[in-house]
Write an enzyme that holds these catalytic residues in place. Structure first.
Site, PDB file in Angstrom:
ATOM      1  N   ASN A   1       0.848  -1.186   0.000  1.00 28.45           N
ATOM      2  CA  ASN A   1       0.000   0.000   0.000  1.00 28.45           C
ATOM      3  C   ASN A   1       0.895   1.251   0.000  1.00 28.45           C
ATOM      4  OD1 ASN A   1      -1.414   2.279   1.097  1.00 28.45           O
ATOM      5  ND2 ASN A   1      -3.072   0.909   1.677  1.00 28.45           N
TER       6      ASN A   1
ATOM      7  N   HIS B   1       1.048   6.142   1.988  1.00 27.92           N
ATOM      8  CA  HIS B   1       1.794   7.075   2.833  1.00 27.92           C
ATOM      9  C   HIS B   1       3.015   7.682   2.158  1.00 27.92           C
ATOM     10  CE1 HIS B   1      -1.160   6.614   5.782  1.00 27.92           C
ATOM     11  NE2 HIS B   1      -0.979   5.318   5.874  1.00 27.92           N
TER      12      HIS B   1
ATOM     13  N   HIS C   1      -5.531   3.660  -1.565  1.00 28.24           N
ATOM     14  CA  HIS C   1      -6.848   4.020  -1.045  1.00 28.24           C
ATOM     15  C   HIS C   1      -7.141   5.450  -1.465  1.00 28.24           C
ATOM     16  CE1 HIS C   1      -9.576   4.195   2.820  1.00 28.24           C
ATOM     17  NE2 HIS C   1     -10.223   4.544   1.732  1.00 28.24           N
TER      18      HIS C   1
ATOM     19  N   ARG D   1      -9.314   8.261  -0.857  1.00 29.77           N
ATOM     20  CA  ARG D   1     -10.283   8.665   0.165  1.00 29.77           C
ATOM     21  C   ARG D   1     -11.092   9.859  -0.311  1.00 29.77           C
ATOM     22  NH1 ARG D   1      -8.704   6.404   5.511  1.00 29.77           N
ATOM     23  NH2 ARG D   1     -10.522   7.536   6.234  1.00 29.77           N
TER      24      ARG D   1
ATOM     25  N   ARG E   1      -6.761  12.870   1.213  1.00 28.73           N
ATOM     26  CA  ARG E   1      -5.678  13.277   2.126  1.00 28.73           C
ATOM     27  C   ARG E   1      -4.322  12.741   1.688  1.00 28.73           C
ATOM     28  NH1 ARG E   1      -7.307   9.977   7.562  1.00 28.73           N
ATOM     29  NH2 ARG E   1      -9.316  10.944   7.137  1.00 28.73           N
TER      30      ARG E   1
ATOM     31  N   GLU F   1      -8.583   0.483  -2.870  1.00 27.03           N
ATOM     32  CA  GLU F   1      -9.440   0.482  -1.684  1.00 27.03           C
ATOM     33  C   GLU F   1     -10.336   1.701  -1.778  1.00 27.03           C
ATOM     34  OE1 GLU F   1      -6.809   0.806   1.609  1.00 27.03           O
ATOM     35  OE2 GLU F   1      -6.053  -1.214   1.413  1.00 27.03           O
TER      36      GLU F   1
ATOM     37  N   THR G   1      -8.303   3.505   8.476  1.00 29.69           N
ATOM     38  CA  THR G   1      -9.535   2.725   8.457  1.00 29.69           C
ATOM     39  C   THR G   1      -9.731   2.032   9.799  1.00 29.69           C
ATOM     40  OG1 THR G   1      -8.998   2.319   6.153  1.00 29.69           O
ATOM     41  CG2 THR G   1     -10.823   1.058   7.075  1.00 29.69           C
TER      42      THR G   1
ATOM     43  N   GLU H   1     -10.785  -9.443   2.814  1.00 30.33           N
ATOM     44  CA  GLU H   1      -9.541  -9.059   3.480  1.00 30.33           C
ATOM     45  C   GLU H   1      -9.872  -8.958   4.966  1.00 30.33           C
ATOM     46  OE1 GLU H   1      -7.094  -6.000   1.736  1.00 30.33           O
ATOM     47  OE2 GLU H   1      -6.372  -5.381   3.701  1.00 30.33           O
TER      48      GLU H   1
ATOM     49  N   HIS I   1      -3.684  -4.592   7.633  1.00 27.91           N
ATOM     50  CA  HIS I   1      -3.805  -3.436   8.517  1.00 27.91           C
ATOM     51  C   HIS I   1      -2.898  -3.584   9.725  1.00 27.91           C
ATOM     52  CE1 HIS I   1      -5.330   0.245  10.228  1.00 27.91           C
ATOM     53  NE2 HIS I   1      -5.852   0.475   9.057  1.00 27.91           N
TER      54      HIS I   1
END
Ligand code: PXP
Length: 237
Positions: A6, A9, A42, A44, A48, A69, A100, A150, A189
């Protein structure tokens, strides 16, 4: 076992300064070079970290599958239909959360999820539901026609001692039940190099792990290629 990295970040770092770097696309290419099996991102509602342009350009940056996602909203469904990721993982999303929190409630949101899943499947995407490790959620995923779940490992990752062992037992039971009813079992996660080995030793039938924050954090110290390789080295091939 497959690893989806992922890259959210990497975009968080960029957005912190509204700058042009670091590039999540460049990061994705390095993940592929390091042996990642897929890229997860993801998009969003509040944008962000990942931006629409990142998603649209990702296909040309990597040759490995892309897993988007997203929340089950009309806006995101339209974007998925345009971007055509290989896989869509439906997640819950609230504005105030830092990340999440908890899984999608596939039982209570059954009627809202059904048309979205049908539409995205018809367009050729593989649908995954990010859920808590609970029998009723797994059964709902099957009833909804989602071939993949998941399992949310956030509680396992952030707890310790007896609470962590209890959560691990829930994950083991969910993986067994889910596999038994024909679901592909993914998990993610909060996974990192410390909590991953006991998780992998206990939980059966895992197909793909989606890991982001710990890899990007480690990449700041040792580089993305090395950070991905460190996690891959802990996973069975
Ligand atoms: N899987 C899902 C469904 C997520 O929402 C996230 C966080 O965006 C992850 C995996 C990755 O979690 P982490 O960044 O804690 O590794």
């Amino acid at each position: 076992m497959r690893l989806g990295v992922n890259i959210d970040h990497v975009a968080t770092l960029r957005q912190a300064r509204q700058a042009a770097y670091p590039s999540p696309l460049e990061a994705a290419a390095l993940c592929e070079k390091a042996g990642a099996d897929g890229i997860t991102l993801h998009l969003r509602h509040d944008r962000r970290h990942i931006q629409d342009a990142d998603l649209m350009a990702l296909r040309s940056a990597v040759n490995i599958p892309i897993n988007l996602e997203m929340a089950n909203t009309a806006e995101m469904v339209a974007i998925a239909l345009e971007a055509r990721p290989d896989e869509v993982c439906l997640v819950p999303e609230t504005a105030a959360e830092v990340t999440t929190e908890g899984g999608l409630d596939a039982v209570r949101q059954f009627d809202a999820l059904k048309p979205t899943i049908a539409r995205l499947k018809e367009a050729g995407m593989v649908i995954s539901l990010f859920i808590e490790p609970a029998v009723e959620q797994l059964d709902a995923a099957v009833a909804l026609g989602a071939p993949v779940v998941e399992l949310h490992t956030g509680t396992y990752s952030t707890s310790t001692g007896a609470k962590q062992l209890e959560e691990l037992a829930r994950l083991v039971a969910a993986a067994r039940h889910g596999h038994g009813i024909g679901l592909q079992i993914n998990a993610g996660h909060g996974l990192n190099t410390e909590n991953l080995p006991p998780f992998l030793a206990a939980v059966p039938h895992l197909d793909t792990l989606n890991i982001g924050h710990s890899i990007v954090a480690r990449a700041v110290m040792v580089g993305m290629v090395e950070a991905v390789r460190e996690i891959k080295a802990l996973m069975p091939s």
